[in-house]
Design a protein around this motif. Structure first.
Motif, mmCIF file in Angstrom:
data_model
loop_
_atom_site.group_PDB
_atom_site.id
_atom_site.type_symbol
_atom_site.label_atom_id
_atom_site.label_comp_id
_atom_site.label_asym_id
_atom_site.label_seq_id
_atom_site.Cartn_x
_atom_site.Cartn_y
_atom_site.Cartn_z
ATOM 1 N N UNK A 12 22.996 2.229 4.749
ATOM 2 C CA UNK A 12 22.655 2.641 3.380
ATOM 3 C C UNK A 12 22.076 1.546 2.502
ATOM 4 N N UNK A 13 22.203 0.284 2.912
ATOM 5 C CA UNK A 13 21.610 -0.765 2.079
ATOM 6 C C UNK A 13 20.255 -1.221 2.631
ATOM 7 N N UNK A 14 19.756 -0.512 3.634
ATOM 8 C CA UNK A 14 18.422 -0.807 4.163
ATOM 9 C C UNK A 14 17.345 -0.138 3.327
ATOM 10 N N UNK A 15 16.125 -0.232 3.793
ATOM 11 C CA UNK A 15 14.968 0.333 3.075
ATOM 12 C C UNK A 15 15.132 1.851 2.884
ATOM 13 N N UNK A 16 15.184 2.593 3.976
ATOM 14 C CA UNK A 16 15.266 4.057 3.841
ATOM 15 C C UNK A 16 16.621 4.493 3.300
ATOM 16 N N UNK A 180 8.602 1.294 -1.831
ATOM 17 C CA UNK A 180 9.279 0.157 -2.445
ATOM 18 C C UNK A 180 10.513 -0.255 -1.636
ATOM 19 N N UNK A 181 10.811 -1.550 -1.660
ATOM 20 C CA UNK A 181 11.960 -2.154 -0.968
ATOM 21 C C UNK A 181 11.746 -2.360 0.523
ATOM 22 N N UNK A 182 10.535 -2.125 1.027
ATOM 23 C CA UNK A 182 10.275 -2.548 2.400
ATOM 24 C C UNK A 182 10.426 -4.060 2.440
ATOM 25 N N UNK A 183 11.008 -4.569 3.534
ATOM 26 C CA UNK A 183 11.155 -6.021 3.633
ATOM 27 C C UNK A 183 9.766 -6.631 3.837
ATOM 28 N N UNK A 184 9.513 -7.690 3.081
ATOM 29 C CA UNK A 184 8.173 -8.282 3.040
ATOM 30 C C UNK A 184 7.722 -8.831 4.394
ATOM 31 N N UNK A 185 8.646 -9.491 5.085
ATOM 32 C CA UNK A 185 8.204 -10.245 6.266
ATOM 33 C C UNK A 185 8.651 -9.650 7.587
ATOM 34 N N UNK A 187 7.066 -7.594 9.554
ATOM 35 C CA UNK A 187 5.999 -7.377 10.529
ATOM 36 C C UNK A 187 5.541 -5.942 10.674
ATOM 37 N N UNK A 188 5.952 -5.052 9.764
ATOM 38 C CA UNK A 188 5.490 -3.669 9.895
ATOM 39 C C UNK A 188 4.100 -3.539 9.280
ATOM 40 N N UNK A 189 3.350 -2.564 9.753
ATOM 41 C CA UNK A 189 1.923 -2.542 9.449
ATOM 42 C C UNK A 189 1.641 -2.412 7.943
ATOM 43 N N UNK A 190 2.346 -1.522 7.241
ATOM 44 C CA UNK A 190 2.011 -1.326 5.825
ATOM 45 C C UNK A 190 2.384 -2.564 5.008
ATOM 46 N N UNK A 191 3.591 -3.121 5.266
ATOM 47 C CA UNK A 191 3.975 -4.323 4.503
ATOM 48 C C UNK A 191 3.026 -5.475 4.837
ATOM 49 N N UNK A 192 2.623 -5.602 6.099
ATOM 50 C CA UNK A 192 1.647 -6.643 6.473
ATOM 51 C C UNK A 192 0.367 -6.498 5.660
ATOM 52 N N UNK A 193 -0.187 -5.279 5.638
ATOM 53 C CA UNK A 193 -1.447 -5.037 4.924
ATOM 54 C C UNK A 193 -1.301 -5.380 3.440
ATOM 55 N N UNK A 194 -0.203 -4.907 2.826
ATOM 56 C CA UNK A 194 -0.034 -5.090 1.379
ATOM 57 C C UNK A 194 0.132 -6.577 1.050
ATOM 58 N N UNK A 195 0.977 -7.252 1.842
ATOM 59 C CA UNK A 195 1.223 -8.671 1.559
ATOM 60 C C UNK A 195 -0.063 -9.475 1.735
#
Ligand SMILES: NC(=O)c1ccc[n+]([C@@H]2O[C@H](COP(=O)([O-])OP(=O)(O)OC[C@H]3O[C@@H](n4cnc5c(N)ncnc54)[C@H](O)[C@@H]3O)[C@@H](O)[C@H]2O)c1
Length: 238
Positions: A12-16, A180-185, A187-195
């Motif tokens: 429950x304290x993860x992204x989803x 929102x709240x995806x972990x920045x680093x 390595x997932x594709x959307x967070x990679x693209x956004x960062x």
């Protein structure tokens, strides 16, 4: 008006999970968030702490848990390759022992239970797009197997608990979800693209760029979460 329920959210304290906790509380339910903080962050649920309908318990789902609830959402499992390959044995244990423990709990207290499964159960699929009657093409001994096969075994357990014990189950095969709240680093594709875009860097596209992915915004994933259950679910057959 929806009926107030006591709902356990593992992971429950993860992204989803943090979005699910938030949504369930807003719908008037009492939420117990269980997490070992392997990849989850207290920051994700800080805004919920102090809410009278929200409780948090630090617990590893590979160990049994005894609580009284009406529904269980089993999300506990590292989801990104960097994290699930860090300790692959623990990843398999989290999926398999975690499922056994949560299903055992659901059976004892007669709770409904949902499993956060994954599109990775299709492995390296030879069918596009994947339909639920396609059984997949998974390498059982490669570095991703701890996640893919762990999730597949969890699905088996869910359907056997349904057939053998008439447990009320749902299995949601989640595809790439972002928000929102995806972990920045991680390595997932959307967070990679956004960062990379925010940093003004080139955007990395692996291979020849001909891959396809299905993307889902986190609010859409949990849109139908209460009363009914999340979309894209496999209901047990007769
Ligand atoms: N985000 C996606 O695109 C996606 C896609 C397919 C499936 N899923 C599944 O959804 C679930 C949540 O994914 P997420 O993206 O929020 O990942 P996440 O890593 O942000 O969340 C997973 C949570 O589970 C917790 N956890 C891990 N092992 C645990 C254990 N043994 N005991 C208790 N807690 C434990 C972590 O600390 C974390 O809070 C996972 O089961 C994942 O496999 C996610």
């Amino acid at each position: 008006m929806t009926q107030n329920k006591r709902i356990l959210v593992t992971g429950g304290s993860g992204f989803l999970g943090s979005h699910l906790c938030e949504r369930l509380i807003n719908e008037g339910h009492d939420v117990l968030c269980v997490d070992n903080y392997f990849t989850g962050r207290k920051e994700n649920i800080r805004h919920l702490l102090g809410h009278p309908c929200f409780e948090v318990l630090r617990h590893d789902v590979t160990f049994p848990l005894y609580v009284e609830v009406d529904e269980i959402y089993n999300l506990a499992c590292p989801a990104s390759p960097i994290h699930y390959q860090h300790d692959p044995v623990q990843t398999t244990k989290t999926s398999v022992h975690g499922a056994i423990n949560m299903l055992g709990l659901a059976k004892r207290i007669k709770a409904k239970i949902m499993q956060a499964s994954t599109s990775e159960v299709y492995g390296d699929p030879s069918v596009h797009p994947q339909t639920e009657d396609y059984w997949g093409n998974v390498n059982p001994i490669g570095p991703r197997a701890c996640y893919d096969e762990g999730k597949r075994c969890a699905e088996t357990l869910f359907f056997d608990y349904h057939r053998q014990h008439r447990l009320r189950i749902k299995v949601a095969r989640i595809f790439n979800t972002y928000g929102p709240r995806m972990a920045e680093g991680d390595g997932r594709v959307v967070s990679n693209f956004i960062v990379q875009a925010l940093r003004g860097q080139d955007i990395t596209v692996y291979g020849e760029g001909s891959q396809t992915r299905s993307f889902c915004y986190v609010d859409e994933l949990w849109r139908a979460s209460s009363g009914s259950w999340p979309p894209r679910t496999s209901s047990p057959g007769p």
